[in-house]
Write a protein that holds these residues in place. Structure first.
Motif, short mmCIF file in Angstrom:
data_model
loop_
_atom_site.label_atom_id
_atom_site.label_comp_id
_atom_site.label_asym_id
_atom_site.label_seq_id
_atom_site.Cartn_x
_atom_site.Cartn_y
_atom_site.Cartn_z
N VAL A 156 1.04 -1.32 -0.03
CA VAL A 156 -0.04 0.09 0.04
C VAL A 156 0.80 1.14 0.01
N LEU A 157 1.88 1.28 0.73
CA LEU A 157 2.88 2.45 0.94
C LEU A 157 4.14 2.44 0.25
N PRO A 158 4.94 3.39 -0.09
CA PRO A 158 6.07 3.01 -0.86
C PRO A 158 7.19 2.59 0.29
N THR A 159 7.00 2.77 1.48
CA THR A 159 7.95 2.31 2.48
C THR A 159 8.19 0.75 2.46
N GLU A 160 6.95 0.21 2.04
CA GLU A 160 6.62 -1.26 2.15
C GLU A 160 7.46 -2.00 0.77
N THR A 178 14.79 0.82 -6.69
CA THR A 178 16.26 1.05 -5.99
C THR A 178 16.03 2.37 -4.91
N THR A 179 15.30 3.39 -5.42
CA THR A 179 15.07 4.43 -4.74
C THR A 179 14.38 4.12 -3.54
N LEU A 180 13.45 3.20 -3.49
CA LEU A 180 12.42 2.76 -2.35
C LEU A 180 12.95 1.85 -1.57
N GLY A 181 14.31 1.33 -1.82
CA GLY A 181 14.94 0.22 -0.99
C GLY A 181 14.85 -1.04 -1.50
N GLY A 182 14.01 -1.19 -2.50
CA GLY A 182 14.19 -2.68 -2.92
C GLY A 182 15.17 -3.02 -3.91
N THR A 183 15.14 -4.50 -4.52
CA THR A 183 16.17 -4.98 -5.39
C THR A 183 15.53 -5.27 -6.66
N ASN A 184 16.13 -4.99 -7.54
CA ASN A 184 15.70 -5.14 -9.09
C ASN A 184 15.98 -6.50 -9.50
N PRO A 293 -6.16 9.23 -1.43
CA PRO A 293 -5.56 10.40 -1.94
C PRO A 293 -3.84 10.55 -1.06
N GLU A 294 -3.96 10.17 0.22
CA GLU A 294 -2.87 10.42 1.07
C GLU A 294 -1.87 9.37 0.69
N GLN A 295 -2.48 8.22 0.48
CA GLN A 295 -1.53 7.06 0.07
C GLN A 295 -0.74 7.31 -1.39
N LEU A 296 -1.37 7.70 -2.08
CA LEU A 296 -1.09 8.21 -3.64
C LEU A 296 -0.24 9.26 -3.62
N LYS A 297 -0.25 10.15 -2.84
CA LYS A 297 0.60 11.52 -2.71
C LYS A 297 1.88 10.92 -2.10
N ALA A 298 1.93 9.67 -1.22
CA ALA A 298 3.11 9.44 -0.56
C ALA A 298 4.01 8.63 -1.51
N TRP A 299 3.30 8.01 -2.50
CA TRP A 299 4.00 7.57 -3.68
C TRP A 299 4.40 8.41 -4.59
#
Length: 339
Positions: A156-160, A178-184, A293-299
């Motif tokens: 749901v959130l980019p932090t996830e 990569t910016t969000l801390g994931g691995t490609n 809307p709040e979640q979308l703004k976070a993304w």
């Protein structure tokens, strides 16, 4: 007397033109498409080629080779360059850093639809194609309908994204991961299901209809219903093949390498992808969910640095990222396809 003379002159010109067309050497084209034979893109490419055949009075014929018959998806640009194919369907994002200007069209939250959006991407990129894709004869660019994030767990959130292994659609979306801390985890579309089944990847960015076509809906159950990105493609031709054609045949090709044709190709595919969302939503065990809307703004806030990374790539290639992006946004606005 002038009218009969003018008519006679026109008739003579028509006869010469007809004779010239009849004398054009036959050209057989190999068209390479790496998506499966049953994919919605292939009939659109065939309709395009049939139109060329008709306009050239049958002097330009074709054979379509779908499903990676002539080579792997990653290799399709070089296949057109080297003459392995005469026309290639290319995802430039499969080769990170090679086409930095074109990558602007795959930045997140940019393009709202693939119909007018395909015409917009094509019209915008024409000013850069001769330099950035000089190894080939550029025909047109287009995109699939906006794709989403599909995963084995609900996100749901980019932090996830942090710690997740994700197969990105393009190098630009890879930068987002990569910016969000994931691995490609890199793979072409035909290889993606296997990667997910084996647990090498946990999520994928993909359009809706193709998710079913490639069987990926069997291994991912959660679908974020947000137009995250589009994957832009190009349809390019071998330079030697084009240069060997007669002037009349070149004109036929030029008349079929336009923004109008880009929109036709993009539209045929878009309808297929749009229908896929409803099918997935109706499948048992799948959850298609909206963001607040709040979640979308976070993304949107979280992916902002991706634009800076993209700009750095354009600068390294000697380009002006502000000019490129401003031009892209203006063209999207003109074609009413901005998100």
């Amino acid at each position: 007397m002038r009218k009969p003379l003018a008519a006679a002159a026109l008739a003579a010109l028509a006869l010469v033109a007809g004779t010239a067309a009849a004398q054009d050497k036959p050209v057989a084209m190999k068209l390479s498409s790496w998506v499966p034979a049953q994919h919605a893109l292939n009939p659109a490419l065939q309709a395009w080629a049939e139109s060329i055949k008709k306009a050239s009075n049958g002097t330009i014929s074709y054979t379509l080779f779908p499903g990676e018959q002539l080579g792997k998806a990653f290799d399709h640009y070089d296949m057109a360059r080297d003459g392995i194919s005469d026309f290639s369907y290319v995802n430039p994002g499969y080769q990170p850093g090679r086409f930095p200007v074109f990558a602007a069209s795959s930045l997140p939250f940019m393009v709202s639809n693939a119909k007018a959006g395909s015409a917009a991407i094509d019209a915008w990129y024409r000013q850069y194609a001769a330099k950035e894709m000089k190894d080939v004869h550029f025909c047109f660019a287009f995109a699939h309908d906006p794709g989403a994030l599909h995963s084995r767990k609900k996100v749901v959130l980019p932090t996830e994204i942090k710690g997740m292994k994700i197969r990105p659609a393009t190098s630009t979306i890879g930068q987002m991961v990569t910016t969000l801390g994931g691995t490609n985890v890199q793979s072409s579309a035909p290889e993606a299901r296997d990667m997910l089944e084996r647990g090498v990847a946990e999520a994928i960015t993909f359009p809706w209809g193709s998710l079913i076509l490639f069987g990926i809906d069997k291994v991912v159950k959660y679908h974020m219903d947000v137009p995250l990105y589009v994957t832009p493609f190009v349809w390019v031709m071998n330079n030697d093949k084009y240069n060997a054609m007669s002037a009349a045949q070149k004109k036929v090709i030029d008349d079929h390498c336009t923004s109008e044709w880009a929109e036709k190709i993009g539209s045929a595919w878009a309808d297929f992808e749009i229908a896929g969302r409803a099918k997935i939503a109706a499948e048992a065990g799948h959850e298609v969910y909206k963001l607040t809307p709040e979640q979308l703004k976070a993304w949107r806030d979280a992916v902002a640095p991706v634009e800076n990374q993209w700009a750095d790539g354009v600068k390294k290639a000697g380009g002006d990222p502000k000019q490129v992006l401003d031009s892209f946004k203006q063209t999207l606005g003109k074609y009413k396809s901005a998100l």
